[in-house]
Enzyme design. Structure first.
Site, short mmCIF file in Angstrom:
data_model
loop_
_atom_site.label_atom_id
_atom_site.label_comp_id
_atom_site.label_asym_id
_atom_site.label_seq_id
_atom_site.Cartn_x
_atom_site.Cartn_y
_atom_site.Cartn_z
N THR A 73 5.58 -26.24 2.15
CA THR A 73 6.12 -26.37 1.46
C THR A 73 6.75 -28.11 1.98
O THR A 73 6.37 -28.71 1.08
CB THR A 73 7.30 -25.83 0.76
N HIS A 241 1.46 -25.08 -3.02
CA HIS A 241 0.76 -24.61 -2.90
C HIS A 241 0.74 -23.23 -3.75
O HIS A 241 2.00 -23.22 -4.91
CB HIS A 241 0.98 -24.07 -1.07
ZN ZN Z 1 6.69 -24.41 -1.09
#
Ligand code: ZN
Ligand code: NAG
Ligand code: NAG
Ligand code: NAG
Ligand code: NAG
Ligand code: NAG
Ligand code: NAG
Ligand code: NAG
Ligand code: NAG
Length: 457
Positions: A73, A241
């Site tokens: 992240t 992602h």
């Molecule tokens: Zn993430």
């Protein structure tokens, strides 16, 4: 002659596109960048998103965005706003350790500018322009003093602030600020949280969660329309992602291979960052054959394609689990979904959709890199990009003010033109022959004005 005409037509259509929307060009361009964490690219094909699909219909869609390794992240959110690989922007994981300063970084201890200052995010650059400010309804780094600057308007990170409150506050800032907010971010924790909890293969739960997200997109669009922001605002909806299915049948237990006292673990799974406490080679030897489902690299041997090597925050040994495998210590994982794996895996990729005066309408594109988003955003905002690893030309086809003829199209146009030219020539010759048949002196006549019909074309 035909080719000349074709060129003239192309030129004109180009000019027309360039002149369109005179009013929107006179206002300063504005951009809202939205991330729904962990929105795997193929959710769009496998689930229904009526609101998001409406948004896409009026704008552009990039079906796969190739993100950066490690597919986590914080690193990928920082690549979106800097255009840099992780080794170059310095946020190389969600958990980091710097051996020189002995500082630790984690997603709940992220406010030390030390970690962020290796790059300049776009909200800082935007604010250096006269009469412009930036705003953030969360995004990793937006509540940190990076190069001594935060966005003029921001929220401290808190997952308990609802999406509606984030939208209400960011749209207020976009409408009412002076100097005007021209760049804004909006971040939401789902579908990442549910992806980890249920795993992406839990169709029933994921359908419910993804419908909630589509409703949130509906709320955002409705709010933008209500406030009169919809027509002139450029909106990018993307993610950091994807997500893949994990299982307790696919655990790699490090305790079976090496004693815990021999190393510190800076980051665990699926890319473990190992800082040896004894001889590095010895630790490497113990881990090398620990599992057939895990690659073990000394820092100097990390494959070039990851662009994940040249930074002090990358530890001496990293372990990369195969897709769907989890690295654990003595059995300690409850995750049914995870990400972080090899960035060439399609399951790790997010998507990108965009709409607004800067973007084409109804255009689909197969893939760009996550680092290409930054130069595109700088172009839209009229900012000079910092040196970065993105390629502006990859995104030209998404933008109305750019020429974009891709190779197949160009070949198609040339072949088409040649075919048309040949057909016309044949037709003319046939017609001439027919016309000339009744005349006794056709041969002579033909020789006389042989070239005329072609010139007339
Ligand atoms: Zn993430
Ligand atoms: C451009 O926009 C302005 C104001 O929005 C309008 O008055 C003007 O006629 C427009 N010009 C053209 C060429 O469309
Ligand atoms: C900035 O805003 C002020 C006041 O609104 C204006 O006078 C000035 O010309 C603006 N500067 C630029 C570069 O637009
Ligand atoms: C964020 O938190 C810091 C420290 O807790 C506080 O000083 C600051 O005022 C907060 N900023 C905002 C915008 O809420
Ligand atoms: C959003 O705006 C309201 C009204 O100004 C304010 O009370 C609230 O604290 C803001 N929320 C956050 C998370 O900053
Ligand atoms: C490393 O692990 C071994 C057991 O495999 C242990 O005997 C040794 O004391 C450890 N070394 C350190 C420095 O902790
Ligand atoms: C580490 O161990 C290897 C062989 O086990 C040895 O060749 C090397 O010199 C050692 N390195 C250090 C720094 O002790
Ligand atoms: C591994 O787990 C077992 C049982 O839960 C426990 O007895 C043992 O101490 C653990 N080993 C380590 C190294 O934590
Ligand atoms: C990425 O961009 C930075 C900044 O220009 C540069 O220093 C670095 O070498 C680039 N990385 C690669 C792999 O080209």
């Amino acid at each position: 002659v035909f080719i000349m005409k074709l060129l003239v037509i192309l030129l004109f259509s180009g000019l027309m596109t360039g002149c369109r929307g005179n009013s929107s060009y006179s206002l300063p361009p504005k951009l809202l960048l939205v991330s729904f964490d962990g929105f795997r690219a193929d959710y769009l094909q496998n689930y229904e998103f009526p609101h998001l699909q409406n948004f896409i219909k009026e704008g552009v869609l990039v079906e796969h965005v190739k993100n950066v390794f490690i597919t986590k992240t914080f690193p990928n959110h920082y690549s979106i706003v800097t255009g840099l690989y992780e080794e170059s922007h310095g946020i190389v994981a969600n958990s980091m350790y710097d051996a020189v300063t002995k500082k630790h970084f984690s997603d709940s201890n992220d406010k030390d500018p030390f970690w962020w200052n290796e790059a300049v995010p776009i909200w800082v650059t935007n604010q250096l322009q006269e009469n412009r400010s930036s705003a953030a309804a969360m995004w990793p780094g937006t509540d940190v003093l990076i190069h001594n600057t935060t966005p003029s308007y921001f929220m401290n990170y808190s997952m308990s602030v609802s999406f509606e409150e984030r939208v209400n506050n960011i749209t207020t800032w976009l409408s009412n600020s002076n100097p005007p907010v021209t760049f804004a971010t909006l971040y939401w924790e789902e579908p990442d949280a549910s992806g980890h909890k249920y795993g992406p293969e839990d169709k029933e739960n994921m359908r419910r969660v993804l419908k909630e997200i589509d409703d949130l997109i509906g709320y955002l669009v409705q709010k933008l329309k209500m406030l009169g922001l919809w027509e002139n605002l450029n909106v990018i909806i993307t993610s950091d992602h994807g997500m893949t299915q994990c299982s307790e049948n696919r655990w790699i237990n490090l305790d079976l291979c090496i004693d815990r006292s021999n190393y510190s673990l800076i980051d665990l799974s699926p890319v473990a960052a190992v800082l040896p406490k004894i001889n590095i080679t010895e630790v490497y030897e113990k881990l090398k054959n620990c599992s057939p489902h895990m690659n073990v690299y000394l820092k100097k041997d990390i494959p070039n394609r990851y662009y994940y090597q040249h930074n002090d925050r990358i530890q001496p040994i990293i372990l990369i689990a195969d897709e769907g495998w989890t690295i654990v210590l003595n059995k300690s994982s409850s995750k049914l979904g995870d990400h972080g794996y090899d960035n060439s895996l399609p399951s790790m990729h997010p998507f990108l959709a965009a709409r607004g005066p800067a973007f084409h309408k109804g255009y689909k594109y197969s893939t760009i890199n996550i680092v290409d988003i930054y130069p595109m955003m700088c172009h839209i905002l009229g900012l000079k990009p910092h040196p970065n690893n993105g390629t502006f030309s990859h995104t030209k086809c998404l933008l109305v003010d750019q020429w974009c003829i891709n190779l197949p199209e160009a070949i198609g146009i040339v072949i088409g033109a040649l075919l048309a030219l040949t057909t016309l020539t044949c037709l003319i010759i046939i017609m001439q022959n027919r016309l000339s048949v009744p005349h006794p002196f056709s041969r002579l006549q033909l020789q006389e004005d042989d070239d005329d019909p072609l010139i007339d074309l």
